[in-house]
Each structure stands twice: as structure tokens, then as C-alpha cells.
Design a protein around this motif. Sequence first.
Motif, mmCIF file in Angstrom:
data_model
loop_
_atom_site.group_PDB
_atom_site.id
_atom_site.type_symbol
_atom_site.label_atom_id
_atom_site.label_comp_id
_atom_site.label_asym_id
_atom_site.label_seq_id
_atom_site.Cartn_x
_atom_site.Cartn_y
_atom_site.Cartn_z
ATOM 1 N N TRP A 296 0.837 -1.207 0.000
ATOM 2 C CA TRP A 296 0.000 0.000 0.000
ATOM 3 C C TRP A 296 0.873 1.260 0.000
ATOM 4 O O TRP A 296 0.636 2.202 -0.766
ATOM 5 C CB TRP A 296 -0.933 -0.027 1.220
ATOM 6 N N LEU A 297 1.898 1.245 0.837
ATOM 7 C CA LEU A 297 2.803 2.407 0.913
ATOM 8 C C LEU A 297 3.536 2.602 -0.418
ATOM 9 O O LEU A 297 3.709 3.727 -0.895
ATOM 10 C CB LEU A 297 3.822 2.209 2.041
ATOM 11 N N GLU A 298 3.960 1.483 -1.007
ATOM 12 C CA GLU A 298 4.721 1.541 -2.251
ATOM 13 C C GLU A 298 3.891 2.202 -3.370
ATOM 14 O O GLU A 298 4.432 2.901 -4.222
ATOM 15 C CB GLU A 298 5.132 0.128 -2.662
ATOM 16 N N PRO A 301 1.316 7.885 -3.738
ATOM 17 C CA PRO A 301 2.098 8.960 -4.364
ATOM 18 C C PRO A 301 2.883 9.825 -3.368
ATOM 19 O O PRO A 301 3.866 10.466 -3.754
ATOM 20 C CB PRO A 301 1.029 9.807 -5.081
ATOM 21 N N ASN A 302 2.493 9.850 -2.100
ATOM 22 C CA ASN A 302 3.213 10.667 -1.115
ATOM 23 C C ASN A 302 4.501 10.030 -0.621
ATOM 24 O O ASN A 302 5.287 10.667 0.064
ATOM 25 C CB ASN A 302 2.334 10.927 0.123
ATOM 26 N N ILE A 303 4.670 8.746 -0.936
ATOM 27 C CA ILE A 303 5.822 8.003 -0.401
ATOM 28 C C ILE A 303 6.843 7.828 -1.513
ATOM 29 O O ILE A 303 6.506 7.340 -2.594
ATOM 30 C CB ILE A 303 5.385 6.609 0.105
ATOM 31 N N GLN A 304 8.098 8.216 -1.242
ATOM 32 C CA GLN A 304 9.087 8.078 -2.317
ATOM 33 C C GLN A 304 9.925 6.815 -2.200
ATOM 34 O O GLN A 304 10.577 6.405 -3.153
ATOM 35 C CB GLN A 304 9.967 9.326 -2.439
ATOM 36 N N ARG A 305 9.925 6.172 -1.029
ATOM 37 C CA ARG A 305 10.730 4.946 -0.896
ATOM 38 C C ARG A 305 10.166 4.090 0.223
ATOM 39 O O ARG A 305 9.858 4.609 1.297
ATOM 40 C CB ARG A 305 12.177 5.327 -0.567
ATOM 41 N N TYR A 338 10.368 0.412 6.792
ATOM 42 C CA TYR A 338 10.984 1.742 6.775
ATOM 43 C C TYR A 338 10.492 2.438 5.515
ATOM 44 O O TYR A 338 10.491 1.840 4.437
ATOM 45 C CB TYR A 338 12.504 1.581 6.739
ATOM 46 N N PHE A 339 10.032 3.682 5.650
ATOM 47 C CA PHE A 339 9.650 4.399 4.424
ATOM 48 C C PHE A 339 9.954 5.883 4.535
ATOM 49 O O PHE A 339 10.126 6.420 5.633
ATOM 50 C CB PHE A 339 8.191 4.140 4.041
ATOM 51 N N GLU A 340 10.072 6.512 3.363
ATOM 52 C CA GLU A 340 10.383 7.942 3.326
ATOM 53 C C GLU A 340 9.295 8.667 2.563
ATOM 54 O O GLU A 340 8.917 8.260 1.462
ATOM 55 C CB GLU A 340 11.741 8.176 2.637
ATOM 56 N N PHE A 341 8.833 9.755 3.152
ATOM 57 C CA PHE A 341 7.867 10.607 2.478
ATOM 58 C C PHE A 341 8.556 11.468 1.430
ATOM 59 O O PHE A 341 9.740 11.771 1.559
ATOM 60 C CB PHE A 341 7.204 11.559 3.485
ATOM 61 N N ASP A 342 7.801 11.857 0.439
ATOM 62 C CA ASP A 342 8.250 12.931 -0.438
ATOM 63 C C ASP A 342 8.077 14.216 0.381
ATOM 64 O O ASP A 342 6.949 14.617 0.668
ATOM 65 C CB ASP A 342 7.358 12.950 -1.688
ATOM 66 N N PRO A 343 9.181 14.852 0.788
ATOM 67 C CA PRO A 343 9.067 16.003 1.699
ATOM 68 C C PRO A 343 8.314 17.186 1.074
ATOM 69 O O PRO A 343 7.808 18.041 1.798
ATOM 70 C CB PRO A 343 10.517 16.373 2.031
ATOM 71 N N GLU A 344 8.233 17.206 -0.259
ATOM 72 C CA GLU A 344 7.471 18.257 -0.938
ATOM 73 C C GLU A 344 5.965 18.103 -0.690
ATOM 74 O O GLU A 344 5.213 19.061 -0.747
ATOM 75 C CB GLU A 344 7.686 18.181 -2.459
ATOM 76 N N ARG A 345 5.563 16.860 -0.456
ATOM 77 C CA ARG A 345 4.118 16.592 -0.368
ATOM 78 C C ARG A 345 3.612 16.472 1.069
ATOM 79 O O ARG A 345 2.520 16.932 1.380
ATOM 80 C CB ARG A 345 3.780 15.303 -1.133
ATOM 81 N N VAL A 346 4.410 15.808 1.924
ATOM 82 C CA VAL A 346 3.946 15.608 3.296
ATOM 83 C C VAL A 346 5.084 15.874 4.277
ATOM 84 O O VAL A 346 6.197 15.384 4.101
ATOM 85 C CB VAL A 346 3.427 14.158 3.492
ATOM 86 N N ASP A 347 4.787 16.667 5.294
ATOM 87 C CA ASP A 347 5.743 16.887 6.373
ATOM 88 C C ASP A 347 5.597 15.728 7.360
ATOM 89 O O ASP A 347 4.517 15.514 7.929
ATOM 90 C CB ASP A 347 5.445 18.222 7.053
#
Length: 428
Positions: A296-298, A301-305, A338-347
Motif C-alpha cells: 500500500w505504501l509503495e 504517491p506521497n511516499i518516495q521509498r 521503513y519508508f520515506e515521504f516525499d518532503p514536498e508533499r507531506v511533512d
Amino acid sequence: MVKSSKYRATTRLVHGPTHSAKWDFSHHVTPPLSSSTTYRLDSAKRGARGFKEFGSYVPDRGETPVYIYDRLDEPTRSILEGELADVEGGEACVTFASGMAAISAALSSVLVPGDMLIAHPVVYGCTHSLFTHWYPRQGIEVERVNMNDIDGLRATIDERTRILYFESPVNPTLELVDIGAIRELVDELNARRDPDRQILIVIDNTFATPFGQRPLELGADVVLHSLTKNLGGFGTEVGGAVICPRDMLASLLLYRKDFGAILSSKSAWAIMVYGLPTLALRLKRQQYTALKLAHWLEDHPNIQRVVYPGLASHPQRELALKQMRDFDDDPAPGSMIYFEFDPERVDVLEFVDELAANAYSVTLAVSLGHTKTLIEVPGSMTHSVYGVASSSVRLSVGLESPVDIIRDLQNAMEAVERKTRKKAHHTI
Ligand SMILES: *Cc1c(COP(=O)(O)O)cnc(C)c1O
């Protein structure tokens, strides 16, 4: 036998019966919780035998050891230690008051001033602190080398090197270390070293648990655990364990006796009675849910990794399939994501604050391997001391329904998106 009836009630309440046929421990189905700080020695001779035998490895001869004092050895803890050694495929196990007590004991009972330890760059935060705050003061050099860089390792190891130290999967990034590849290098180097200067491969197996990975079979020498996490499993006990070769046992028991960080028998009992029997069941359920969450995370669109050893996209997928296997030899990618947000989209901080305020199935808290799903931000919490991406999130998957966890995550994302849009609108 002494007759207690001749003594006053005050004294009888202190001493209880001199003998009781009520302790028929051998017929318990659930093991009894033994909790005695000290032990009746019966005679000076038997006491002397107890001290003499302490720390000298006596395989279970079907005979009760001479227990002397809880800090030396104790039956409940000792039964747990036997189970942990067995499940990891090791010769011996010594438990400690916490994971950190186990880690520091395993390393400090081997290292002397002038020795070098080589560690993977990213390790558990307090292990990093042990390496940076304490070992330099004790004259122990700590070098950091990527454990998957075998040439780099070979170039760094010298005659002072005693220990190679790492986690796999690494906390929190879920990178894996190829244990077999390190074993090959160490075997080659050890062949030319004195028997008492052999290099030891020490791994913290907390993330995988023995259910998901048995590092001794893969080539490690010593396995460490925080029992506080999935081995305890319910978030009620703090503890640690070292699973080691027989020849390290005496020194570890001596270290524990003198530095004193024993696991309480009550905690040992809870881990043995609740944690271990449910380990496989909990892990299987957590993995089932973790894979659903990871997919689901993958796709979000807000998740980059997203890093999860069960995903085809894991950069070391082959290694995950080789090393991380459960008791039935099925793949065991574990309960951590472990996941990383796209910092442009979500803080990320707004996201976890939103969860903390409004989610029911996801709890903002450190620790892991719990019945409850726990989320934290390693970049500003557990791993704030070093360079983990600031937009990253560590998720420890619990036993809730995956449907609920996804809904709580989705709701938090939407709430943060709404706030972000509002802010953007105001700044226009
Ligand atoms: C929690 C943890 C530790 C430390 O264990 P404590 O029981 O908290 O002392 C060590 N290593 C890893 C990977 C951990 O997650």
C-alpha cells in the motif's frame, strides 16, 4: 529435620515451613515462577561446591545445580536461557537486564584496551552511543565500515581487530548484511591468527528474531537480542540475551555477576510463558500485515521509498530470501517497515502528530516488536544522532487488522494534505 512448631508465630511467619511437599515442580504444565534472591545451602560443603561449579560449564546432567544467589544463577532465567540457546542453535545463552546490558556485556567481556571493534555505520542509537561515548575512554578503538564492503573490511582489519559488529536487518533502514560473506573473510584471516586473538562476528538479531533468522547457522559467532522487543512480545518486560559459544560462557557469567545487570526472574518467566510460545504466531500475523502495508505504501504517491525485505523492490531481495527464513524454511521478511515521504508533499512530523492525535490502531512510540503497531520518526528520535533521512518513518507492525492500520494511515495523510493545501492557499 528442625521442628518449626517450637518457634513463635513471628519467627514462623519469617521462615515458613521447613519442608513442604507442595512444591512438586516437575509436574507443572506451566513452569513455576521462582523468585528467591538466595538459596538454602544445606551444608558448608554443598555451598563450597556451588561456588566452585559456578561458571564452569556443566551440561545438563539431569541434576539440579547448586543455586547460591539470584545474581549468580537462578532456575527460571536458566530455563529461558536454555530455550533461547536452543532456538538460535547456539551452545550457551546468558540473559541480561536489557538489550543494552547484553550488548555491552558481550563486547566488553571480550575487548581490552588497545583492541579494535569494527561496526557497521548505522546501528541501534544506544549501541552507537556506547561506541562513541564509552569505548574511546576505555582505549577501545571503534572503526565504522560498511559490512557489505568486504574489500573495505579487509583493508581496515588489523592485528588489533577483535570484533565485527552489525545488525541485519539494520535498525532503522532495513538494509541487510551478508553474514556468509563476512564469515568467509574472517575464516581466511583467522587461519593466520592466534587462537586467543580470533576475530568474532557479533550480530544483533533483534529485528529478525530467531523465528526469522538464525545467524549462527549463517556464520556468526555471537547473537544478541533485546528481549524487550518481539521475543518478549507484549511490551511488558525489558531484557536482553547473548547466545554464544561455550567457551565464552564463564566470562559472561562472571561479567554479569560483577557488573550486576541480571534479568529479573519475573521478567524471565513472562518472556518464557507468554513471549516464546506465541513468537511464531505473532510474527506470521505481523508479516502478513506488514506485506499488505508495504504494498500500500509503495503505491502511494506521497511516499518516495519503501524498504521491506518482503518486497520484490528490496535492493537486497536475494539476500533476504537466503538469510531470512522461518522455522519451516519459508521466507520471513519480518515485522518492520521503513519508508520515506516525499518532503514536498507531506511533512513527516505533521503526519505522526496527526496519527498521535487521531489514530486508534497506530501509536506514536519508540520500541518495536509489540502487539500494537508503533510508529516513530528515526531522523528526529531514535537515530537523531546520525544521517537517517529526515522524512523517514519506522513502522513496527502489530497484531491489528491491516484494514484498520491502512485506514488510520490514509486518514492521517489526507488530513496533512488538507493542511498543506490550506497553507499553500494562504501564502498565494
Ligand atoms: C531495542 C534495541 C536494542 C536495545 O534493547 P533494550 O532492551 O532497549 O536495552 C538493541 N538493539 C536493537 C536492534 C533494538 O531494537
